[in-house]
Motif scaffolding. Structure first.
Motif, mmCIF file in Angstrom:
data_model
loop_
_atom_site.group_PDB
_atom_site.id
_atom_site.type_symbol
_atom_site.label_atom_id
_atom_site.label_comp_id
_atom_site.label_asym_id
_atom_site.label_seq_id
_atom_site.Cartn_x
_atom_site.Cartn_y
_atom_site.Cartn_z
ATOM 1 N N VAL A 126 0.842 -1.197 0.000
ATOM 2 C CA VAL A 126 0.000 0.000 0.000
ATOM 3 C C VAL A 126 0.879 1.251 0.000
ATOM 4 O O VAL A 126 1.754 1.406 0.857
ATOM 5 C CB VAL A 126 -0.945 0.032 1.231
ATOM 6 N N ASP A 127 0.626 2.125 -0.972
ATOM 7 C CA ASP A 127 1.283 3.429 -1.054
ATOM 8 C C ASP A 127 0.257 4.450 -0.568
ATOM 9 O O ASP A 127 -0.657 4.819 -1.290
ATOM 10 C CB ASP A 127 1.712 3.704 -2.492
ATOM 11 N N LEU A 128 0.399 4.862 0.682
ATOM 12 C CA LEU A 128 -0.603 5.706 1.338
ATOM 13 C C LEU A 128 -0.705 7.095 0.724
ATOM 14 O O LEU A 128 0.315 7.695 0.386
ATOM 15 C CB LEU A 128 -0.266 5.848 2.826
ATOM 16 N N PHE A 134 -3.930 8.572 7.245
ATOM 17 C CA PHE A 134 -4.031 7.341 6.446
ATOM 18 C C PHE A 134 -3.261 6.204 7.121
ATOM 19 O O PHE A 134 -3.736 5.071 7.170
ATOM 20 C CB PHE A 134 -3.488 7.562 5.026
ATOM 21 N N ASN A 140 1.886 5.825 -7.939
ATOM 22 C CA ASN A 140 1.325 5.237 -6.722
ATOM 23 C C ASN A 140 1.119 3.730 -6.886
ATOM 24 O O ASN A 140 1.482 2.939 -6.016
ATOM 25 C CB ASN A 140 -0.004 5.918 -6.373
ATOM 26 N N CYS A 176 -4.159 6.532 -3.544
ATOM 27 C CA CYS A 176 -3.545 5.427 -2.819
ATOM 28 C C CYS A 176 -3.323 4.234 -3.741
ATOM 29 O O CYS A 176 -4.280 3.631 -4.229
ATOM 30 C CB CYS A 176 -4.456 5.037 -1.657
ATOM 31 N N CYS A 211 -9.111 8.816 -3.058
ATOM 32 C CA CYS A 211 -9.747 9.168 -1.778
ATOM 33 C C CYS A 211 -9.928 10.678 -1.642
ATOM 34 O O CYS A 211 -10.049 11.195 -0.530
ATOM 35 C CB CYS A 211 -8.913 8.622 -0.621
ATOM 36 N N TYR A 213 3.670 -1.181 3.756
ATOM 37 C CA TYR A 213 3.254 0.159 3.361
ATOM 38 C C TYR A 213 4.475 1.064 3.276
ATOM 39 O O TYR A 213 5.504 0.812 3.902
ATOM 40 C CB TYR A 213 2.214 0.727 4.331
ATOM 41 N N TYR A 246 -1.010 12.100 5.666
ATOM 42 C CA TYR A 246 -0.285 10.827 5.697
ATOM 43 C C TYR A 246 -0.481 10.137 7.046
ATOM 44 O O TYR A 246 -0.766 8.942 7.108
ATOM 45 C CB TYR A 246 1.207 11.042 5.422
ATOM 46 N N PHE A 264 -11.012 5.398 1.999
ATOM 47 C CA PHE A 264 -9.825 4.576 2.180
ATOM 48 C C PHE A 264 -10.156 3.312 2.961
ATOM 49 O O PHE A 264 -9.774 2.204 2.567
ATOM 50 C CB PHE A 264 -8.732 5.380 2.891
ATOM 51 N N TRP A 284 -2.260 0.379 -4.486
ATOM 52 C CA TRP A 284 -2.341 -0.890 -3.757
ATOM 53 C C TRP A 284 -2.027 -2.032 -4.722
ATOM 54 O O TRP A 284 -2.259 -1.927 -5.923
ATOM 55 C CB TRP A 284 -3.718 -1.089 -3.121
#
Length: 155
Positions: A7-9, A85, A138, A13, A34, A67, A82, A50, A15
């Motif tokens: 997961v790249d917050l 999240f 992302n 985002c 999001c 993450y 950040y 999210f 995933w």
């Protein structure tokens, strides 16, 4: 064989869910938007979006979530977003009983490109060489995270 979620917050985002079995491995991935509509949505809507999306991939029963840890942000608002999240990720992973681990931006870039300070475009190019077609940086980061997580946790 373990399943890994990367997961790249962020508001956009990335995933990626990597699942392996006796027939090989498969990654499904994407980007969750999001963002909120100014003057229409409350600020909390982005975190509800999210959570809903994260719960969907956590229902695929990953064995581990990796993450991206971001230690420097462009501004105060980005840092606050950040952190929110990240907290939501911790909360939902704890609820589902899935362990999680942060990986630095530099480690992700080094894994994907061989250079910890590579530009985003190089990570996207590396992920394309692996046979994937990420929509943006992302999703590329999330795919790299899932593969890096597999090497650390799954093998």
């Amino acid at each position: 064989m373990p399943a890994i979620l990367g997961v790249d917050l962020g508001t956009k985002c990335g995933w990626a869910h990597l699942n392996t079995n006796s027939q090989g491995s498969a990654i499904i991935s994407g980007v969750w938007d999001c963002s909120i509509r100014s003057g229409v949505d409350s600020p909390a809507i982005r975190f509800l979006k999210f959570e809903k999306n994260l719960d969907g991939v956590l229902s695929l029963s990953p064995d581990m979530v990796f993450y991206e840890i971001v230690r420097a942000h462009r501004g105060v608002k980005a840092a606050h977003m950040y952190g929110a999240f990240q907290q939501k990720l911790f909360e939902r992973c704890d609820y589902f009983g899935v362990p999680y681990e942060g990986v630095s931006v530099q480690a992700i870039k080094k894994f994907a490109t061989g250079k910890g300070n590579a530009p985003k475009e190089d990570v996207i190019a590396a992920v394309r060489v692996w046979g994937f077609h990420p929509k943006d940086d992302n999703e590329a980061d999330a795919i790299a995270l899932a593969r890096l997580g597999w090497e650390q946790y799954g093998s």
